[in-house]
Design a protein around this motif. Structure first.
Motif, PDB file in Angstrom:
ATOM      1  N   THR A   1       0.712  -1.145   0.010  1.00 13.58           N
ATOM      2  CA  THR A   1      -0.140   0.129  -0.136  1.00 13.58           C
ATOM      3  C   THR A   1       0.937   1.369  -0.004  1.00 13.58           C
ATOM      4  N   ALA A   2       1.873   1.092   0.987  1.00 16.21           N
ATOM      5  CA  ALA A   2       2.754   2.464   0.741  1.00 16.21           C
ATOM      6  C   ALA A   2       3.335   2.579  -0.296  1.00 16.21           C
ATOM      7  N   ARG A   3       3.877   1.550  -1.279  1.00 12.70           N
ATOM      8  CA  ARG A   3       4.761   1.597  -2.440  1.00 12.70           C
ATOM      9  C   ARG A   3       3.447   2.134  -3.505  1.00 12.70           C
ATOM     10  N   GLU A   4       2.423   1.706  -3.319  1.00 16.09           N
ATOM     11  CA  GLU A   4       1.457   2.305  -4.442  1.00 16.09           C
ATOM     12  C   GLU A   4       1.319   3.597  -4.237  1.00 16.09           C
ATOM     13  N   VAL A   5       1.130   4.178  -2.938  1.00 17.45           N
ATOM     14  CA  VAL A   5       0.999   5.687  -2.469  1.00 17.45           C
ATOM     15  C   VAL A   5       2.132   6.427  -3.191  1.00 17.45           C
ATOM     16  N   THR A   6       3.346   5.778  -3.331  1.00 14.24           N
ATOM     17  CA  THR A   6       4.548   6.836  -3.753  1.00 14.24           C
ATOM     18  C   THR A   6       4.440   6.757  -5.082  1.00 14.24           C
ATOM     19  N   ASP A   7       3.842   5.796  -5.796  1.00  8.92           N
ATOM     20  CA  ASP A   7       3.783   5.825  -7.226  1.00  8.92           C
ATOM     21  C   ASP A   7       2.590   6.688  -7.920  1.00  8.92           C
ATOM     22  N   LEU A   8       1.932   7.470  -6.959  1.00  7.18           N
ATOM     23  CA  LEU A   8       0.772   8.281  -7.247  1.00  7.18           C
ATOM     24  C   LEU A   8       1.486   9.689  -8.053  1.00  7.18           C
ATOM     25  N   GLU A   9       0.956  10.395  -8.870  1.00 10.05           N
ATOM     26  CA  GLU A   9       1.310  11.476  -9.249  1.00 10.05           C
ATOM     27  C   GLU A   9       0.451  12.601  -8.547  1.00 10.05           C
ATOM     28  N   LEU A  10       0.972  13.288  -7.465  1.00  7.15           N
ATOM     29  CA  LEU A  10       0.362  14.173  -6.487  1.00  7.15           C
ATOM     30  C   LEU A  10       0.967  15.395  -6.779  1.00  7.15           C
ATOM     31  N   SER A  11       1.815  15.820  -7.718  1.00  5.35           N
ATOM     32  CA  SER A  11       2.531  17.153  -7.817  1.00  5.35           C
ATOM     33  C   SER A  11       1.803  18.182  -8.705  1.00  5.35           C
ATOM     34  N   ALA A  12       0.549  17.517  -9.514  1.00  6.50           N
ATOM     35  CA  ALA A  12      -0.003  18.646 -10.268  1.00  6.50           C
ATOM     36  C   ALA A  12      -1.508  18.034 -10.388  1.00  6.50           C
ATOM     37  N   GLY A  13      -2.605  19.167 -10.434  1.00  5.10           N
ATOM     38  CA  GLY A  13      -3.768  18.776 -10.677  1.00  5.10           C
ATOM     39  C   GLY A  13      -4.515  18.502  -9.182  1.00  5.10           C
ATOM     40  N   LYS A  14      -5.612  17.982  -9.160  1.00  2.00           N
ATOM     41  CA  LYS A  14      -6.252  17.626  -7.798  1.00  2.00           C
ATOM     42  C   LYS A  14      -5.950  16.393  -7.063  1.00  2.00           C
ATOM     43  N   PRO A  15      -5.158  16.293  -6.260  1.00  2.00           N
ATOM     44  CA  PRO A  15      -4.605  14.895  -5.625  1.00  2.00           C
ATOM     45  C   PRO A  15      -5.817  13.894  -5.210  1.00  2.00           C
ATOM     46  N   GLU A  16      -5.562  12.585  -5.368  1.00  2.00           N
ATOM     47  CA  GLU A  16      -6.629  11.767  -5.205  1.00  2.00           C
ATOM     48  C   GLU A  16      -5.749  10.845  -4.371  1.00  2.00           C
ATOM     49  N   LEU A  17      -5.902  10.750  -3.089  1.00  2.00           N
ATOM     50  CA  LEU A  17      -5.233   9.882  -2.188  1.00  2.00           C
ATOM     51  C   LEU A  17      -6.238   9.049  -1.340  1.00  2.00           C
ATOM     52  N   ALA A  18      -6.779   8.075  -2.107  1.00  2.00           N
ATOM     53  CA  ALA A  18      -7.788   7.161  -1.472  1.00  2.00           C
ATOM     54  C   ALA A  18      -7.357   5.948  -1.132  1.00  2.00           C
ATOM     55  N   LEU A  19      -6.175   5.673  -1.436  1.00  2.00           N
ATOM     56  CA  LEU A  19      -5.497   4.316  -0.868  1.00  2.00           C
ATOM     57  C   LEU A  19      -5.320   4.427   0.514  1.00  2.00           C
ATOM     58  N   ARG A  20      -5.558   3.194   1.090  1.00  2.00           N
ATOM     59  CA  ARG A  20      -5.577   3.128   2.590  1.00  2.00           C
ATOM     60  C   ARG A  20      -5.391   1.656   2.958  1.00  2.00           C
ATOM     61  N   VAL A  21      -4.352   1.463   4.002  1.00  2.00           N
ATOM     62  CA  VAL A  21      -4.317  -0.079   4.324  1.00  2.00           C
ATOM     63  C   VAL A  21      -5.669  -0.756   4.611  1.00  2.00           C
ATOM     64  N   PRO A  22      -5.911  -2.037   4.377  1.00  2.00           N
ATOM     65  CA  PRO A  22      -7.268  -2.592   4.330  1.00  2.00           C
ATOM     66  C   PRO A  22      -7.451  -2.524   6.322  1.00  2.00           C
ATOM     67  N   SER A  23      -8.720  -2.285   6.396  1.00  2.00           N
ATOM     68  CA  SER A  23      -9.083  -2.139   7.864  1.00  2.00           C
ATOM     69  C   SER A  23      -8.805  -3.424   8.907  1.00  2.00           C
TER      70      SER A  23
END
Length: 503
Positions: free
Chosen positions: A211-233
């Motif tokens: 999950t942490a690696r998938e977050v690091t692969d997200l493009e968050l520098s431009a546009g509206k950030p979408e950070l919906a990834l979370r560790v399963p409950s």
């Protein structure tokens, strides 16, 4: 290599294997010591029993008489040991009455014991007599191997009895090898089972890491950030090591997501403010320029001070109008609302025109052009390509001292450049041999309001300062045309390279 640099799974397996190896080695050593103690005890009991019978004059006979014959000499009495019942092959006895030692050894296949060599007798007589019959010692006898011996001294006569220890040593060697093999096999099998168990137990931790690696692969520098990834409950329940890590990661992602949303809202507000302010400023600036233009026919009749003031108002309004247009264009580029076209642009003729204009505006610079004879055409809007090249070329002339050489070249590149760019592009390189861009701003040259000299302000004429918007606009326009722009700079000069897709 330090252990902490290894993967956690590898470290756990290695440490578990080492612990198992130590435990197995301890068990093996304890087993070997126990077996040795038992075997040596049996051998010592056998030796003590036979020596006692020999010293007490029990049944047997000396070497010079047949069975049942009683010998009166000290040597014959001592050597009676060799004829004790149960005395095996290799038993020996040595007697020293003060006139030199004598020794015999019983060997299979011989009717009478064989005499020992002087070296063997000397080695056996080096054993000090004990205070009791339990004083046994192991001695290496030259030519015969290791013996378990016991020595006595009575009435000036030293007597040494011994039996071979080879069978005990061979049994101990077999025990050591067998124990080592069993321990090694047990450690390997147990380590393999633990590797499987540890791998399965670390599966939840690997899911958190994924999950942490998938977050690091997200493009968050431009546009509206979408950070919906979370560790399963089910992996973020506090109380276990993995649950604590998962819960901490989720809390961190919540905070990062909130910060990104806040940053996006602030950026959007600033962008709207810049766009709205620029749009609103265009009308009053146009009004100022219009009223200033109305005074042009009458300036010759006005006092010099008034004429100069009107000229300053006119030039200031023009600069303000240019700055507002740049801000509005940059805001549209960042918002993605700037239109573009997919026309075919002749880069060769465009570069010729821009270099000719640069010669006129910058007569104190040496400006050269190198383009191939065939036409170079790219996809994009002609005015946008012109503006990008003009911005870079103007910067190369404005921010370098007189006498600087500025070289412009263009060529088609028929090879893959990037996974995001077409394989066929036109490369436009604008380089100079000036003093280079200051190192502290080289990584930010395409950001807004970045200038080589912050104290500089744009002045009248082409040789003025900079507002810090030109390269940001150039980068936005190039990106709009699906191209790229890069910069490299040293103290020996600066090179900008534009890459635009071939038409």
């Amino acid at each position: 290599m330090r252990l902490r640099r290894w993967r956690l799974q590898t470290r756990l397996i290695v440490l578990a294997g080492l612990v198992l190896l130590l435990v197995g080695a301890g068990i093996g050593a304890a087993s070997w010591v126990s077996v040795r103690t038992s075997l040596m005890s049996d051998l010592d009991e056998q030796l003590t029993s036979m020596a006692s019978h020999a010293r007490s004059g029990g049944p047997g006979s000396g070497p010079g008489a047949g069975p049942g014959t009683e010998s009166t000499s000290a040597v014959d009495s001592a050597l009676r040991f060799l004829f004790q019942p149960g005395v095996g092959d290799g038993a020996l006895a040595v007697v020293d009455s003060g006139g030199g030692g004598e020794g015999l050894i019983a060997e299979a296949g011989l009717n009478r014991p064989r005499s020992l060599s002087s070296d063997a007798i000397e080695a056996l007589l080096s054993v000090e007599p004990g205070t009791s019959e339990a004083s046994h010692e192991s001695v290496r006898v030259p030519g015969f191997g290791v013996y378990r011996v016991v020595a006595f001294k009575e009435n000036g006569t030293r007597t040494v009895y011994g039996v071979p220890q080879g069978s005990v040593d061979a049994a101990l060697d077999r025990t050591a090898w067998t124990t080592s093999v069993v321990v090694l096999i047990g450690v390997l099998i147990t380590a393999g089972l633990m590797a499987v168990i540890i791998h399965r137990q670390l599966r939840d931790l690997r899911d958190v890491a994924r999950t942490a690696r998938e977050v690091t692969d997200l493009e968050l520098s431009a546009g509206k950030p979408e950070l919906a990834l979370r560790v399963p409950s089910e992996l973020a329940i506090p109380g276990t090591e993995v649950g604590d890590v998962g819960a901490a990661v989720n809390r961190m992602l919540d905070h990062v997501g909130s910060a990104l949303d806040e940053r996006y809202r602030g950026t959007e507000q600033m962008r709207r403010f810049v766009a709205d302010a620029s749009h609103e400023l265009r009308t009053p600036i146009a009004t100022i320029r219009g009223w200033a233009d109305l005074t042009r026919p009458y300036r010759d009749d006005l006092p010099d001070e008034v004429t100069t003031s009107l000229g300053k108002i006119d030039s200031g309004a023009m600069r303000m109008s240019s700055l507002v247009d740049d801000l509005l264009l940059l805001a549209r580029l960042e918002a993605g609302r700037q239109p573009t076209s997919e026309d075919t642009v002749d880069v060769s003729s465009l570069l010729v025109e821009l270099v000719e204009d640069a010669h006129v505006v910058n007569p104190d610079h040496r400006i050269s052009l190198d383009v191939p004879p065939e036409a170079l055409e790219v996809r994009g809007a002609a005015d946008q390509v012109r503006r990008v090249v003009a911005i870079v070329l103007t910067n190369a002339c404005v921010h370098t001292p007189p006498g600087t050489t500025v070289h412009v070249e263009a060529q088609a590149m028929r090879k893959p450049v990037s996974g995001q760019l077409p394989s066929d592009v036109v490369s436009i390189r604008i380089s100079d041999d000036g003093q280079g861009i200051p190192p502290e701003i080289r990584d930010r040259v395409f950001d807004r309001f970045v200038r080589g000299d912050p104290s500089r302000a744009r002045q009248d004429g082409a040789k003025g300062g900079s507002s810090g918007l030109g390269l940001a606009i150039a980068a936005g326009l190039v990106d709009l045309m699906h191209g790229s722009i890069s910069m490299s700079s040293t103290e020996a000069g600066t090179t900008f390279e534009l890459r635009l897709p071939v038409a």
